[in-house]
Write an enzyme that holds these catalytic residues in place. Structure first.
Site, PDB file in Angstrom:
ATOM      1  N   GLU A  36       0.835  -1.210   0.000  1.00  0.00           N
ATOM      2  CA  GLU A  36       0.000   0.000   0.000  1.00  0.00           C
ATOM      3  C   GLU A  36       0.869   1.258   0.000  1.00  0.00           C
ATOM      4  OE1 GLU A  36      -3.875  -1.045   2.631  1.00  0.00           O
ATOM      5  OE2 GLU A  36      -1.969  -1.697   3.458  1.00  0.00           O
ATOM      6  N   TYR A  37       1.964   1.172   0.788  1.00  0.00           N
ATOM      7  CA  TYR A  37       2.876   2.305   0.848  1.00  0.00           C
ATOM      8  C   TYR A  37       3.451   2.578  -0.539  1.00  0.00           C
ATOM      9  CZ  TYR A  37       6.897   5.181   2.192  1.00  0.00           C
ATOM     10  OH  TYR A  37       7.812   6.198   2.297  1.00  0.00           O
ATOM     11  N   ASP A  38       3.918   1.522  -1.186  1.00  0.00           N
ATOM     12  CA  ASP A  38       4.510   1.673  -2.517  1.00  0.00           C
ATOM     13  C   ASP A  38       3.534   2.308  -3.492  1.00  0.00           C
ATOM     14  OD1 ASP A  38       6.738   0.541  -1.562  1.00  0.00           O
ATOM     15  OD2 ASP A  38       6.396  -1.439  -2.442  1.00  0.00           O
ATOM     16  N   SER A  83      30.144  21.010  24.032  1.00  0.00           N
ATOM     17  CA  SER A  83      30.297  19.588  24.353  1.00  0.00           C
ATOM     18  C   SER A  83      30.102  19.431  25.857  1.00  0.00           C
ATOM     19  CB  SER A  83      31.643  19.068  23.869  1.00  0.00           C
ATOM     20  OG  SER A  83      32.654  19.586  24.661  1.00  0.00           O
ATOM     21  N   GLU A 114      20.020  10.669  30.940  1.00  0.00           N
ATOM     22  CA  GLU A 114      19.742  10.162  29.592  1.00  0.00           C
ATOM     23  C   GLU A 114      20.911   9.313  29.135  1.00  0.00           C
ATOM     24  OE1 GLU A 114      19.480  13.566  27.049  1.00  0.00           O
ATOM     25  OE2 GLU A 114      17.492  14.118  27.736  1.00  0.00           O
ATOM     26  N   LYS A 116      23.999   8.405  26.891  1.00  0.00           N
ATOM     27  CA  LYS A 116      24.895   9.191  26.041  1.00  0.00           C
ATOM     28  C   LYS A 116      25.095   8.387  24.760  1.00  0.00           C
ATOM     29  CE  LYS A 116      29.178  11.786  26.125  1.00  0.00           C
ATOM     30  NZ  LYS A 116      29.591  11.458  24.772  1.00  0.00           N
ATOM     31  N   ASP A 118      26.490   7.290  21.318  1.00  0.00           N
ATOM     32  CA  ASP A 118      27.793   7.409  20.674  1.00  0.00           C
ATOM     33  C   ASP A 118      27.612   7.571  19.166  1.00  0.00           C
ATOM     34  OD1 ASP A 118      30.457   7.610  20.706  1.00  0.00           O
ATOM     35  OD2 ASP A 118      30.887   5.491  20.951  1.00  0.00           O
ATOM     36  N   ARG A 137      28.503  19.376  13.954  1.00  0.00           N
ATOM     37  CA  ARG A 137      28.939  20.254  15.033  1.00  0.00           C
ATOM     38  C   ARG A 137      30.148  21.105  14.615  1.00  0.00           C
ATOM     39  NH1 ARG A 137      30.879  20.693  20.572  1.00  0.00           N
ATOM     40  NH2 ARG A 137      32.911  19.892  20.048  1.00  0.00           N
ATOM     41  N   TYR A 246      17.640  15.276  21.466  1.00  0.00           N
ATOM     42  CA  TYR A 246      17.491  15.561  22.896  1.00  0.00           C
ATOM     43  C   TYR A 246      17.670  17.031  23.242  1.00  0.00           C
ATOM     44  CZ  TYR A 246      22.427  15.066  21.960  1.00  0.00           C
ATOM     45  OH  TYR A 246      23.653  15.187  21.369  1.00  0.00           O
ATOM     46  N   LYS A 339      31.097   8.580  32.132  1.00  0.00           N
ATOM     47  CA  LYS A 339      31.520   7.500  31.244  1.00  0.00           C
ATOM     48  C   LYS A 339      31.587   6.204  32.028  1.00  0.00           C
ATOM     49  CE  LYS A 339      32.941   9.368  27.206  1.00  0.00           C
ATOM     50  NZ  LYS A 339      33.841   8.844  26.212  1.00  0.00           N
ATOM     51  N   CYS A 433      63.971   2.250  10.751  1.00  0.00           N
ATOM     52  CA  CYS A 433      62.929   1.225  10.883  1.00  0.00           C
ATOM     53  C   CYS A 433      63.272   0.270  12.023  1.00  0.00           C
ATOM     54  CB  CYS A 433      62.802   0.458   9.573  1.00  0.00           C
ATOM     55  SG  CYS A 433      61.730  -0.987   9.731  1.00  0.00           S
ATOM     56  N   CYS A 436      64.199  -3.357  10.553  1.00  0.00           N
ATOM     57  CA  CYS A 436      65.365  -3.664   9.727  1.00  0.00           C
ATOM     58  C   CYS A 436      66.449  -2.593   9.793  1.00  0.00           C
ATOM     59  CB  CYS A 436      64.928  -3.869   8.271  1.00  0.00           C
ATOM     60  SG  CYS A 436      64.371  -2.351   7.489  1.00  0.00           S
ATOM     61  N   CYS A 455      59.127   2.912   6.389  1.00  0.00           N
ATOM     62  CA  CYS A 455      60.426   2.296   6.147  1.00  0.00           C
ATOM     63  C   CYS A 455      60.647   2.276   4.626  1.00  0.00           C
ATOM     64  CB  CYS A 455      60.410   0.879   6.694  1.00  0.00           C
ATOM     65  SG  CYS A 455      61.817  -0.096   6.169  1.00  0.00           S
ATOM     66  N   CYS A 460      62.349  -5.148   3.944  1.00  0.00           N
ATOM     67  CA  CYS A 460      62.105  -5.157   5.386  1.00  0.00           C
ATOM     68  C   CYS A 460      61.230  -6.368   5.748  1.00  0.00           C
ATOM     69  CB  CYS A 460      61.403  -3.860   5.781  1.00  0.00           C
ATOM     70  SG  CYS A 460      60.842  -3.872   7.483  1.00  0.00           S
TER      71      CYS A 460
HETATM   72  S1  IVH Z   1      23.429  17.143  25.787  1.00  0.00           S
HETATM   73  C1  IVH Z   1      25.287  21.640  25.537  1.00  0.00           C
HETATM   74  N1  IVH Z   1      22.627  14.684  25.692  1.00  0.00           N
HETATM   75  O1  IVH Z   1      27.920  13.970  23.661  1.00  0.00           O
HETATM   76  C2  IVH Z   1      25.648  20.246  25.178  1.00  0.00           C
HETATM   77  N2  IVH Z   1      24.626  15.236  24.562  1.00  0.00           N
HETATM   78  O2  IVH Z   1      30.548  14.487  24.794  1.00  0.00           O
HETATM   79  C3  IVH Z   1      24.491  19.375  25.452  1.00  0.00           C
HETATM   80  N3  IVH Z   1      25.648  13.365  23.363  1.00  0.00           N
HETATM   81  O3  IVH Z   1      28.346  17.135  22.225  1.00  0.00           O
HETATM   82  C4  IVH Z   1      24.699  18.011  25.020  1.00  0.00           C
HETATM   83  N4  IVH Z   1      24.137  11.869  23.903  1.00  0.00           N
HETATM   84  O4  IVH Z   1      27.057  15.329  20.888  1.00  0.00           O
HETATM   85  C5  IVH Z   1      23.573  15.548  25.316  1.00  0.00           C
HETATM   86  N5  IVH Z   1      21.753  12.536  25.685  1.00  0.00           N
HETATM   87  C6  IVH Z   1      22.683  13.401  25.289  1.00  0.00           C
HETATM   88  C7  IVH Z   1      23.769  13.026  24.486  1.00  0.00           C
HETATM   89  C8  IVH Z   1      24.725  13.983  24.133  1.00  0.00           C
HETATM   90  C9  IVH Z   1      25.257  12.094  23.223  1.00  0.00           C
HETATM   91  C10 IVH Z   1      26.866  13.941  22.748  1.00  0.00           C
HETATM   92  C11 IVH Z   1      26.716  15.349  22.247  1.00  0.00           C
HETATM   93  C12 IVH Z   1      27.768  16.133  22.998  1.00  0.00           C
HETATM   94  C13 IVH Z   1      28.735  15.071  23.346  1.00  0.00           C
HETATM   95  C14 IVH Z   1      29.597  15.463  24.503  1.00  0.00           C
END
Ligand code: IVH
Length: 703
Positions: A36-38, A83, A114, A116, A118, A137, A246, A339, A433, A436, A455, A460
């Protein structure tokens, strides 16, 4: 003139498809079937084909733009993208809480925790609800304008808000809902979050990269970052990217009377209502204890998320209180990252050794006091290059922090300076090196930053080992059973000095080696024997010429057809191939000018290796159904290996591409096909199942 009826139909299709995109990609609760979507999508495409004036920036057809860019334009963020400061222990988190408490003299402070994520931080600018800019960024002030790439990500709304299904039905009855929705959206708003590559998608992509003989990505984060850096949005569209949002940057709101959130919890709710994906779970904490509990709970469940999470982010909930705290130039004072320890460990750097790779590149390696990290014992970690050691001021004897994120090799991320005693020794990067003793020279790698020392000695031992391993690898001559360990044994026993010696080995030679039975010995000899018939591009790739990967090797063998023609070519003739630039042409020419390499080629010829290409060159091959056509493979095929399918297509004069575009002629879809399949459907490209594909091969005489 376009009739109102047509205009309305277009608008309805755009809205409806956007709604289904949200249901599928954001809420993971599809409302209609793919079929249907298609049908809706096809109707939209047809309508826009007939009336191009109808195309709006928020039309789902605009997710994949046209042509590749030459470079990204800079985009200055209206509000800088800061950051976060990092903490590594509950104690440090408590210090952060105390710091905030000294500023905000309120007993009842609410915190949010929240995951974090990656991923790669992005900022999306919406003007009057329409996505105008997507940017990275960068340095926090200015990033790259990657709008075309961002648009390809299906969970990113092109227009906000995306109405949910029942709301849109209500819309017909009462326009009040629409008015309320309008109040959700400021005139200008920057929405911030992360683009990530889901772990399963990452694994699939790397498998494909391997099969195509391309570089693999180190981890999902690199894969996401690498994808967003692509200048061709059509490639980005094939990459399994997803999002989590976020935060916000600028909000300009004068005219729209939008109801703007005043806390993180309200913000997340608001983002959801607008149609964005938000973190899987958020905790609101009213005490220090609740906060520490939330961090512990997140650690337990984070492995079930589709993205990699290396920590928790702790934020003040109230925006008014955030204002009171303010920010430093780098990071806000109202938030901090924690962390998780399992990903990091502290240990002593006992020594720094330098490894020499196949191309002679010198890589510094940290020799560590063994330490457990994420379930395995780590003894060595990479230090990347000389510059990195200097920048981080890493000295032998230092206590260092090592980190392992996802599937990457562990790396030294920094020194614990408080533990310095003064007895540590500075490391001097060798100017000869280490394997060698020959001289080293500086060079830089195409597409990578930084200087690499190499090197210069072609004999080597480290290079010899690396060259033989490379020759036997899957992407090159694909000799099964000859890996790192066997190569080292063969060299140590004096049996192999270069790749041509492999072809002189006998079963009884191999049986003399440790841990080598008759069965495995004869399997290895068989595999070596079979490799003599590999296609020319594999051989060229296997020679390990600097800058010549599988892709370049294929272009060379298509163009020259025999190794002799390539060997006799001038630099200009090599350079004349469109895909090959000056640096690569020079490297190839130099390689074949070296008498030692010429002798190696003669030894390979004598051993009976195939020097002819079966890849298509237009003048040589009679036309088949495959001639000049571009194919894309997706999903698993039962009766033929993917690289085998690829080589058959190429032999018949077709081309295999890793991404679907308007130029694709056929998509071959095996079991559980990926996004390429959806894309092909959208673009109306012919899709073949395995059976149909095999028949086509048969008809062309290739089966
Ligand atoms: S809040 C004013 N919330 O981690 C900065 N950052 O190491 C507010 N990141 O630059 C950032 N999850 O790119 C926020 N739940 C989260 C995040 C988050 C990943 C990143 C973000 C930030 C970096 C800092």
């Amino acid at each position: 003139m376009i009739s109102d009826e047509v205009k309305n139909r277009h608008r309805r299709l755009v809205d409806e498809i956007s709604r289904h995109d949200k249901a599928y990609y954001v809420d993971a609760k599809p409302i209609i079937s793919d079929r249907e979507y298609d049908a809706l999508y096809d109707e939209l495409v047809e309508l826009e084909k007939k009336y191009p004036e109808l195309v709006t920036p928020d039309s789902p057809t605009q997710r994949v733009g046209g042509i590749p860019l030459k470079e990204f334009k800079p985009y200055k963020h209206d509000v800088p993208m800061l950051s976060l400061d990092n903490t590594y222990s509950p104690g440090e988190v408590m210090e952060f809480i105390q710091r905030v408490r000294r500023i905000i003299k309120d007993d009842e402070i609410e915190w949010v925790v929240e995951p974090k994520i990656d991923g790669v931080a992005v900022s999306l600018r919406y003007e009057n609800g329409i996505l105008k800019v997507g940017a990275t960024r960068g340095d926090g002030e200015t990033g790259d304008d990657i709008t075309e790439n961002i648009k390809t990500i299906k969970s990113v709304p092109l227009r906000i808000p995306v109405l949910s299904d029942d709301e849109s039905q209500k819309e017909e009855i009462q326009s009040q809902v629409v008015k309320e929705k309008k109040n959700l959206v400021p005139e200008v708003v920057e929405i911030r979050g992360e683009v990530y590559m889901p772990i399963d998608g990452f694994e699939k992509l790397n498998k494909e990269q391997e099969e195509l003989g391309e570089e693999k990505f180190a981890n999902p984060r690199n894969a996401a970052a690498g994808s967003l850096k692509q200048l061709d949005p059509r490639i980005v569209a094939q990459r399994p990217l997803d999002t989590v949002f976020y935060g916000t940057g600028i909000i300009i709101n004068e005219l729209s009377r939008a109801d703007i959130p005043q806390s993180q919890i309200e913000l997340i709710e608001w983002l959801k209502k607008l149609g964005f994906k938000t973190p899987d779970k958020i905790w609101v904490c009213k005490s220090e204890q609740e906060l520490l509990d939330a961090i512990t709970e997140l650690d337990k469940i984070r492995h079930s998320f589709r993205y990699e999470t290396d920590g928790a982010v702790i934020k003040l909930n109230s925006f008014a209180l955030r204002q009171q705290c303010g920010s430093t130039a780098k990071a806000p004072r109202w938030a901090i990252a924690y962390k998780y320890e399992s990903q990091r460990a502290m240990t002593v750097l006992k020594d720094i050794t330098v490894q020499v790779g196949r191309t002679g590149a010198l890589t510094p390696v940290a020799e560590l006091e063994p330490v457990e990290l994420a379930g395995s014992v780590i003894r060595r970690a990479t230090l990347h290059n000389e510059e990195e050691i200097r920048r981080k001021d890493i000295r032998i004897g230092d206590t260092v922090i090592i980190e392992k994120a996802g599937e990457v090799i562990p790396a030294v991320v920094g020194v614990v300076f408080e533990k310095r005693t003064g007895k540590e020794n500075q490391f001097t990067f060798p100017r000869t090196c280490p394997e060698c003793g020959s001289a080293v020279s500086k060079s830089s790698i195409i597409g990578e930053e930084g200087i690499i020392w190499r090197c210069v000695n072609e004999d080597c031992p480290a290079k010899i080992r690396g060259r033989i391993e490379h020759w036997c690898s899957r992407g090159a001559m694909d000799i099964e059973g000859v890996g790192e360990i066997l190569v080292a044994q063969l060299i140590k026993a004096g049996m192999v000095k270069d790749v041509s010696d492999l072809y002189k080995l006998t079963v009884s030679d191999l049986e003399r080696l440790e841990r080598m039975g008759e069965k495995s010995a004869s399997n290895v000899i068989k595999a070596i024997e079979e490799s003599k018939n590999r296609d020319l591009w594999r051989l060229i790739h296997g020679l390990g010429i600097l800058h010549v990967g599988a892709g370049v090797a294929k272009e060379l063998s298509k163009h020259f057809q025999t190794l002799d023609d390539l060997m006799n070519a001038t630099k200009e003739q090599i350079n004349a191939i469109p895909e090959i630039g000056d640096v690569i042409a020079e490297s190839i020419f130099q390689w074949f000018s070296n008498p030692k390499n010429k002798q190696l080629v003669e030894r390979l010829r004598k051993a009976g290796l195939n020097f002819k290409s079966s890849l298509y060159k237009s003048e040589l091959i009679s036309k088949t159904e495959f001639t000049g056509k571009t194919f894309v493979l997706t999903g698993e095929l039962d009766s033929i290996k993917r690289d085998e399918a690829q080589s058959k297509i190429e032999t018949l004069g077709g081309k295999v591409s890793s991404s679907v575009s308007k130029k694709t002629n056929f998509v071959i879809a095996g079991k559980s096909p990926g996004s390429k399949y959806d894309k092909a459907k959208q673009l109306g490209i012919k899709i073949l199942n395995e059976e149909e594909f095999l028949k086509m091969l048969k008809d062309a005489g290739a089966m």
